[in-house]
Design a protein around this motif. Sequence first.
Motif, PDB file in Angstrom:
ATOM      1  N   ARG A  35       0.833  -1.208   0.000  1.00 45.63           N
ATOM      2  CA  ARG A  35       0.000   0.000   0.000  1.00 45.63           C
ATOM      3  C   ARG A  35       0.864   1.254   0.000  1.00 45.63           C
ATOM      4  O   ARG A  35       0.606   2.204  -0.746  1.00 45.63           O
ATOM      5  CB  ARG A  35      -0.924   0.006   1.221  1.00 45.63           C
ATOM      6  N   THR A  36       1.890   1.236   0.823  1.00 43.52           N
ATOM      7  CA  THR A  36       2.786   2.394   0.916  1.00 43.52           C
ATOM      8  C   THR A  36       3.488   2.655  -0.411  1.00 43.52           C
ATOM      9  O   THR A  36       3.566   3.801  -0.874  1.00 43.52           O
ATOM     10  CB  THR A  36       3.833   2.173   2.021  1.00 43.52           C
ATOM     11  N   ARG A  37       3.973   1.587  -1.051  1.00 41.06           N
ATOM     12  CA  ARG A  37       4.684   1.751  -2.326  1.00 41.06           C
ATOM     13  C   ARG A  37       3.759   2.279  -3.421  1.00 41.06           C
ATOM     14  O   ARG A  37       4.156   3.137  -4.222  1.00 41.06           O
ATOM     15  CB  ARG A  37       5.306   0.420  -2.750  1.00 41.06           C
ATOM     16  N   LEU A  38       2.535   1.787  -3.459  1.00 43.20           N
ATOM     17  CA  LEU A  38       1.579   2.238  -4.477  1.00 43.20           C
ATOM     18  C   LEU A  38       1.160   3.689  -4.231  1.00 43.20           C
ATOM     19  O   LEU A  38       0.961   4.457  -5.175  1.00 43.20           O
ATOM     20  CB  LEU A  38       0.354   1.320  -4.502  1.00 43.20           C
ATOM     21  N   GLN A  39       1.058   4.062  -2.955  1.00 42.78           N
ATOM     22  CA  GLN A  39       0.714   5.448  -2.628  1.00 42.78           C
ATOM     23  C   GLN A  39       1.841   6.392  -3.034  1.00 42.78           C
ATOM     24  O   GLN A  39       1.595   7.447  -3.627  1.00 42.78           O
ATOM     25  CB  GLN A  39       0.436   5.574  -1.126  1.00 42.78           C
ATOM     26  N   ILE A  40       3.073   6.006  -2.719  1.00 47.43           N
ATOM     27  CA  ILE A  40       4.233   6.838  -3.067  1.00 47.43           C
ATOM     28  C   ILE A  40       4.334   7.005  -4.586  1.00 47.43           C
ATOM     29  O   ILE A  40       4.657   8.089  -5.088  1.00 47.43           O
ATOM     30  CB  ILE A  40       5.525   6.221  -2.501  1.00 47.43           C
ATOM     31  N   ALA A  41       4.046   5.927  -5.309  1.00 44.77           N
ATOM     32  CA  ALA A  41       4.121   5.965  -6.774  1.00 44.77           C
ATOM     33  C   ALA A  41       2.895   6.630  -7.401  1.00 44.77           C
ATOM     34  O   ALA A  41       2.851   6.792  -8.619  1.00 44.77           O
ATOM     35  CB  ALA A  41       4.274   4.547  -7.321  1.00 44.77           C
ATOM     36  N   ARG A  42       1.911   6.985  -6.566  1.00 44.88           N
ATOM     37  CA  ARG A  42       0.666   7.619  -7.025  1.00 44.88           C
ATOM     38  C   ARG A  42      -0.065   6.772  -8.065  1.00 44.88           C
ATOM     39  O   ARG A  42      -0.610   7.282  -9.034  1.00 44.88           O
ATOM     40  CB  ARG A  42       0.957   9.018  -7.581  1.00 44.88           C
ATOM     41  N   ARG A  43      -0.041   5.491  -7.836  1.00 41.03           N
ATOM     42  CA  ARG A  43      -0.764   4.568  -8.719  1.00 41.03           C
ATOM     43  C   ARG A  43      -2.162   4.387  -8.151  1.00 41.03           C
ATOM     44  O   ARG A  43      -2.470   3.398  -7.479  1.00 41.03           O
ATOM     45  CB  ARG A  43       0.009   3.255  -8.841  1.00 41.03           C
ATOM     46  N   ARG A  45      -5.266   3.893  -9.410  1.00 38.79           N
ATOM     47  CA  ARG A  45      -6.070   2.739  -9.808  1.00 38.79           C
ATOM     48  C   ARG A  45      -5.550   1.456  -9.177  1.00 38.79           C
ATOM     49  O   ARG A  45      -6.320   0.642  -8.658  1.00 38.79           O
ATOM     50  CB  ARG A  45      -6.063   2.579 -11.330  1.00 38.79           C
ATOM     51  N   ASP A  46      -4.227   1.263  -9.222  1.00 39.01           N
ATOM     52  CA  ASP A  46      -3.651   0.031  -8.700  1.00 39.01           C
ATOM     53  C   ASP A  46      -3.880  -0.114  -7.199  1.00 39.01           C
ATOM     54  O   ASP A  46      -4.146  -1.218  -6.710  1.00 39.01           O
ATOM     55  CB  ASP A  46      -2.153  -0.018  -8.999  1.00 39.01           C
ATOM     56  N   ALA A 103      -9.353   4.673  -1.148  1.00 39.56           N
ATOM     57  CA  ALA A 103      -8.676   4.417  -2.422  1.00 39.56           C
ATOM     58  C   ALA A 103      -9.674   4.420  -3.577  1.00 39.56           C
ATOM     59  O   ALA A 103      -9.395   4.961  -4.657  1.00 39.56           O
ATOM     60  CB  ALA A 103      -7.937   3.079  -2.362  1.00 39.56           C
ATOM     61  N   LEU A 104     -10.846   3.829  -3.363  1.00 42.46           N
ATOM     62  CA  LEU A 104     -11.876   3.804  -4.407  1.00 42.46           C
ATOM     63  C   LEU A 104     -12.427   5.202  -4.679  1.00 42.46           C
ATOM     64  O   LEU A 104     -12.684   5.561  -5.833  1.00 42.46           O
ATOM     65  CB  LEU A 104     -13.015   2.872  -3.998  1.00 42.46           C
ATOM     66  N   THR A 105     -12.601   5.988  -3.630  1.00 42.73           N
ATOM     67  CA  THR A 105     -13.083   7.362  -3.797  1.00 42.73           C
ATOM     68  C   THR A 105     -12.119   8.165  -4.657  1.00 42.73           C
ATOM     69  O   THR A 105     -12.530   8.911  -5.559  1.00 42.73           O
ATOM     70  CB  THR A 105     -13.270   8.035  -2.428  1.00 42.73           C
ATOM     71  N   ALA A 106     -10.814   8.001  -4.404  1.00 43.26           N
ATOM     72  CA  ALA A 106      -9.801   8.702  -5.193  1.00 43.26           C
ATOM     73  C   ALA A 106      -9.822   8.231  -6.640  1.00 43.26           C
ATOM     74  O   ALA A 106      -9.704   9.035  -7.573  1.00 43.26           O
ATOM     75  CB  ALA A 106      -8.418   8.482  -4.580  1.00 43.26           C
ATOM     76  N   TRP A 107      -9.996   6.916  -6.842  1.00 44.26           N
ATOM     77  CA  TRP A 107     -10.032   6.371  -8.196  1.00 44.26           C
ATOM     78  C   TRP A 107     -11.288   6.831  -8.954  1.00 44.26           C
ATOM     79  O   TRP A 107     -11.209   7.221 -10.122  1.00 44.26           O
ATOM     80  CB  TRP A 107      -9.960   4.856  -8.151  1.00 44.26           C
ATOM     81  N   LEU A 108     -12.446   6.816  -8.277  1.00 42.58           N
ATOM     82  CA  LEU A 108     -13.687   7.205  -8.931  1.00 42.58           C
ATOM     83  C   LEU A 108     -13.712   8.701  -9.267  1.00 42.58           C
ATOM     84  O   LEU A 108     -14.377   9.116 -10.213  1.00 42.58           O
ATOM     85  CB  LEU A 108     -14.877   6.832  -8.056  1.00 42.58           C
ATOM     86  N   ASP A 117     -20.803   1.489 -15.897  1.00 47.54           N
ATOM     87  CA  ASP A 117     -19.506   1.363 -16.561  1.00 47.54           C
ATOM     88  C   ASP A 117     -18.578   0.451 -15.756  1.00 47.54           C
ATOM     89  O   ASP A 117     -18.746   0.253 -14.549  1.00 47.54           O
ATOM     90  CB  ASP A 117     -18.850   2.737 -16.723  1.00 47.54           C
ATOM     91  N   TRP A 118     -17.579  -0.078 -16.441  1.00 48.58           N
ATOM     92  CA  TRP A 118     -16.600  -0.936 -15.770  1.00 48.58           C
ATOM     93  C   TRP A 118     -15.824  -0.150 -14.721  1.00 48.58           C
ATOM     94  O   TRP A 118     -15.468   1.004 -14.943  1.00 48.58           O
ATOM     95  CB  TRP A 118     -15.599  -1.509 -16.780  1.00 48.58           C
ATOM     96  N   LEU A 119     -15.564  -0.802 -13.592  1.00 41.62           N
ATOM     97  CA  LEU A 119     -14.755  -0.163 -12.555  1.00 41.62           C
ATOM     98  C   LEU A 119     -13.295  -0.066 -12.997  1.00 41.62           C
ATOM     99  O   LEU A 119     -12.615   0.906 -12.700  1.00 41.62           O
ATOM    100  CB  LEU A 119     -14.866  -0.966 -11.250  1.00 41.62           C
ATOM    101  N   TRP A 120     -12.852  -1.104 -13.727  1.00 46.07           N
ATOM    102  CA  TRP A 120     -11.450  -1.148 -14.181  1.00 46.07           C
ATOM    103  C   TRP A 120     -11.430  -1.228 -15.711  1.00 46.07           C
ATOM    104  O   TRP A 120     -11.260  -2.311 -16.274  1.00 46.07           O
ATOM    105  CB  TRP A 120     -10.713  -2.361 -13.594  1.00 46.07           C
ATOM    106  N   PRO A 121     -11.596  -0.119 -16.407  1.00 44.71           N
ATOM    107  CA  PRO A 121     -11.639  -0.156 -17.871  1.00 44.71           C
ATOM    108  C   PRO A 121     -10.285  -0.528 -18.470  1.00 44.71           C
ATOM    109  O   PRO A 121      -9.236  -0.220 -17.909  1.00 44.71           O
ATOM    110  CB  PRO A 121     -12.021   1.278 -18.248  1.00 44.71           C
ATOM    111  N   SER A 122     -10.336  -1.208 -19.593  1.00 48.13           N
ATOM    112  CA  SER A 122      -9.113  -1.565 -20.305  1.00 48.13           C
ATOM    113  C   SER A 122      -8.480  -0.322 -20.902  1.00 48.13           C
ATOM    114  O   SER A 122      -9.173   0.570 -21.389  1.00 48.13           O
ATOM    115  CB  SER A 122      -9.425  -2.573 -21.416  1.00 48.13           C
TER     116      SER A 122
END
Length: 208
Positions: A35-43, A45-46, A103-108, A117-122
Amino acid sequence: MFTKQGTSIQGVPWNAGRIIGAKPPLKPKHIWALRTRLQIARRVRDLAMFNLAIDSKLRGCDLVALKIGDVFSGSGVRARSVVVQHKTGQPVPFEITEPTKEALTAWLAIRRAKGSDWLWPSRSHSGGHVTTRQYGRLVDQWVSLIGLNPADYGTHSLRRTKVSILYKRTGNLRACQLLLGHIKLESTVRYLGIEVDDALSLSEQTEI
């Protein structure tokens, strides 16, 4: 081409170099590190996908096929949801914890789409969603971020992570069965890799 014994014509086993069998779940320290690594990388969706994979305990085919409406209502991200599994046709409930809601709120907020619509679009096929193969590659990337060997882990590692922790803490197989959406309890026993020693350890901890 392969022989009846499962080896190629050249004599090389089909599974040479591959790790066969159940992939281990992640440990709590792995979850927080990732979680920390993904947050730092600002990913964004991931991080949302990783968190929801842990919470939902869904198979990859069900996770990638989620619609926005499955996790979001007019008032915000749901606290709980139910998804009908592709494999069994059975509904499976899951909770959405606070880290996952955030995390979902930030992604949405980035996604800006409708509930249908798809939550994780291609990102490569217009109108489609992320495939299970793409999801598997993402899992490989994620575990590599924290120094784990991707050959040792897979999408089922995320699916079994939370129920494995739950089982170790409570010994409640029925709860694990419901959360995984298994029809038979025996499937849950095999899936979690429960052995006689596990049962005896739990029994030893129970005083009467």
